[in-house]
Design an enzyme around this catalytic site. Structure first.
Site, PDB file in Angstrom:
ATOM      1  N   LYS A  20     -50.437  67.481 -12.769  1.00  0.00           N
ATOM      2  CA  LYS A  20     -49.990  67.209 -11.393  1.00  0.00           C
ATOM      3  C   LYS A  20     -51.144  67.514 -10.449  1.00  0.00           C
ATOM      4  O   LYS A  20     -51.693  68.620 -10.472  1.00  0.00           O
ATOM      5  CB  LYS A  20     -48.778  68.079 -11.055  1.00  0.00           C
ATOM      6  CG  LYS A  20     -48.012  67.612  -9.843  1.00  0.00           C
ATOM      7  CD  LYS A  20     -47.220  66.326 -10.084  1.00  0.00           C
ATOM      8  CE  LYS A  20     -45.764  66.593 -10.415  1.00  0.00           C
ATOM      9  NZ  LYS A  20     -45.087  65.391 -10.922  1.00  0.00           N
ATOM     10  N   THR A  65     -45.796  66.925 -16.257  1.00  0.00           N
ATOM     11  CA  THR A  65     -46.595  67.250 -15.061  1.00  0.00           C
ATOM     12  C   THR A  65     -45.728  68.021 -14.061  1.00  0.00           C
ATOM     13  O   THR A  65     -46.225  68.880 -13.330  1.00  0.00           O
ATOM     14  CB  THR A  65     -47.167  65.983 -14.383  1.00  0.00           C
ATOM     15  OG1 THR A  65     -46.102  65.195 -13.864  1.00  0.00           O
ATOM     16  CG2 THR A  65     -48.005  65.155 -15.339  1.00  0.00           C
ATOM     17  N   HIS A 267     -44.424  70.407   8.010  1.00  0.00           N
ATOM     18  CA  HIS A 267     -43.327  71.124   7.355  1.00  0.00           C
ATOM     19  C   HIS A 267     -43.796  71.953   6.169  1.00  0.00           C
ATOM     20  O   HIS A 267     -44.604  71.487   5.353  1.00  0.00           O
ATOM     21  CB  HIS A 267     -42.272  70.122   6.862  1.00  0.00           C
ATOM     22  CG  HIS A 267     -41.708  69.266   7.958  1.00  0.00           C
ATOM     23  ND1 HIS A 267     -40.997  69.781   9.017  1.00  0.00           N
ATOM     24  CD2 HIS A 267     -41.764  67.926   8.166  1.00  0.00           C
ATOM     25  CE1 HIS A 267     -40.627  68.798   9.824  1.00  0.00           C
ATOM     26  NE2 HIS A 267     -41.088  67.665   9.336  1.00  0.00           N
TER      27      HIS A 267
HETATM   28  O1  LIG Z   1     -38.861  72.090  15.879  1.00  0.00           O
HETATM   29  C1  LIG Z   1     -38.194  71.140  15.400  1.00  0.00           C
HETATM   30  N1  LIG Z   1     -37.743  70.158  16.214  1.00  0.00           N
HETATM   31  C2  LIG Z   1     -37.011  69.100  15.759  1.00  0.00           C
HETATM   32  O2  LIG Z   1     -36.593  68.207  16.539  1.00  0.00           O
HETATM   33  C3  LIG Z   1     -36.745  69.063  14.377  1.00  0.00           C
HETATM   34  N2  LIG Z   1     -36.071  68.176  13.594  1.00  0.00           N
HETATM   35  C4  LIG Z   1     -36.139  68.644  12.328  1.00  0.00           C
HETATM   36  O3  LIG Z   1     -35.631  68.082  11.327  1.00  0.00           O
HETATM   37  N3  LIG Z   1     -36.838  69.813  12.287  1.00  0.00           N
HETATM   38  C5  LIG Z   1     -37.215  70.094  13.551  1.00  0.00           C
HETATM   39  N4  LIG Z   1     -37.949  71.106  14.074  1.00  0.00           N
END
Ligand SMILES: O=c1[nH]c(=O)c2[nH]c(=O)[nH]c2[nH]1
Length: 315
Positions: A20, A65, A267
């Site tokens: 991976k 993997t 994220h």
């Molecule tokens: O700070 C965030 N604002 C959002 O509008 C949002 N939408 C989401 O899915 N995560 C987040 N995080």
């Protein structure tokens, strides 16, 4: 048939490897209120007795993997990440010694360096007590930008920056949002907040009769206020943080009337280590690169007209 059931035609399997690639693992170590980050991109390539899977499709020697990916995240929790070298050695040894058909493991690691954001009131050279304990800026300079327009009588100067990557390893929540039948997102009461800041700010200097701002000082101070606001805001959403960053600039820099931000929400998902009997106490994260939330907005001095275009990509 030969022993390895190679088909009887003049084609040979040459060098091969698999694994991976680009496992983006972020490990937060919590030393009380002081957090430490290790941010790695780990690629695993394994080779050994793998003729059969190529010739006949038998997977009897193949460690998936997907398992190599899980091992990277589990090792981050079980053994920690002292250094990229130590982590890579540990992984390579594991694959070669635990699986008889695997004779060689190559682990490639890129490490992204972070430094602490200087705390508010401190100068940029400060260390120790003057540094934020859970707020970081990625090493490597951002790109500074400016656009100057002159029509023979009036000036418009819009400056800014892009690729200034910052992270808070705590003091961020996201909950209380609208839920419809497609909503699966779990509410978060302690999450990582990270973004790569793209910002543009417009100066209110428009004609040669006015004293021009000290452009160098203005840039340095605007960047500083933006970073401090990011570090010091207890965030309930990236939108709220965006507003705080912009208003800190407007409040402190009288030469600027308008700021626009484009903030990708980078994220970081907590990795489920339960299947391996490990508890992930907000320590090991998967840093996803896409898709990402994109939060954009303009902050204006009261009474001023917005002039920075909504789409910063062309600016
Ligand atoms: O700070 C965030 N604002 C959002 O509008 C949002 N939408 C989401 O899915 N995560 C987040 N995080």
């Amino acid at each position: 048939m030969t022993v390895n059931s190679r088909p009887a035609h003049p084609v040979m399997l040459g060098q091969n490897q698999y694994g991976k690639a680009e496992n983006r693992v972020v490990k937060i170590t919590r030393d009380g209120a002081t957090h430490h980050i290790k941010d790695l991109n780990v690629s695993v390539a394994l080779s050994g007795d793998m003729d059969e899977v190529h010739y006949s499709g038998s997977n009897a020697n193949v460690l998936p993997t997907d398992t190599t990916k899980n091992t990277v995240f589990a090792f981050a929790k079980e053994h920690g990440i002292e250094s990229a070298e130590q982590f890579g050695i540990h992984l390579a040894r594991h694959f070669v010694t635990s699986q008889q058909p695997i004779h060689r493991a190559r682990i490639r690691i890129e490490e992204y360096a972070w430094e602490r954001i200087a705390a508010s009131g401190a100068d940029s050279q400060s260390i120790g007590a003057d540094e934020a304990r859970h707020s970081f800026v990625r090493k490597g300079q951002e790109t500074r930008l400016t656009q100057i327009t002159y029509d023979g009588s009036s000036w418009e100067v819009i400056s800014g920056l892009k690729d200034l990557t910052v992270m808070n390893s705590t003091d961020s929540e996201f909950w209380g949002y609208v839920k419809d039948k497609y909503t699966t997102l779990q509410e978060a009461y302690d999450r990582i907040l990270a973004t790569s800041v793209s910002a543009r700010w417009r100066f209110n200097w428009t004609d040669d009769e006015q004293k021009a701002p000290d452009w160098e000082k203005s840039y340095e101070q605007t960047r500083k206020h933006m970073l401090e606001a990011f570090a010091e805001t207890y965030s309930l959403s990236l939108q709220q943080t965006l507003y705080q960053m912009g208003s800190r600039i407007i409040d402190n820099r009288s030469e600027i009337d308008e700021v626009r931000f484009s903030l990708p929400n980078k994220h970081h998902f907590l990795v489920d280590l339960e299947p391996f009997g490990l508890k992930n106490d907000n320590e090991v994260y998967f840093a996803a690169d896409r898709p990402y939330g994109l939060i954009e907005g303009t902050i204006l001095r009261d009474g001023c007209e917005p002039k920075i275009p909504a789409d910063l990509t062309n600016l």
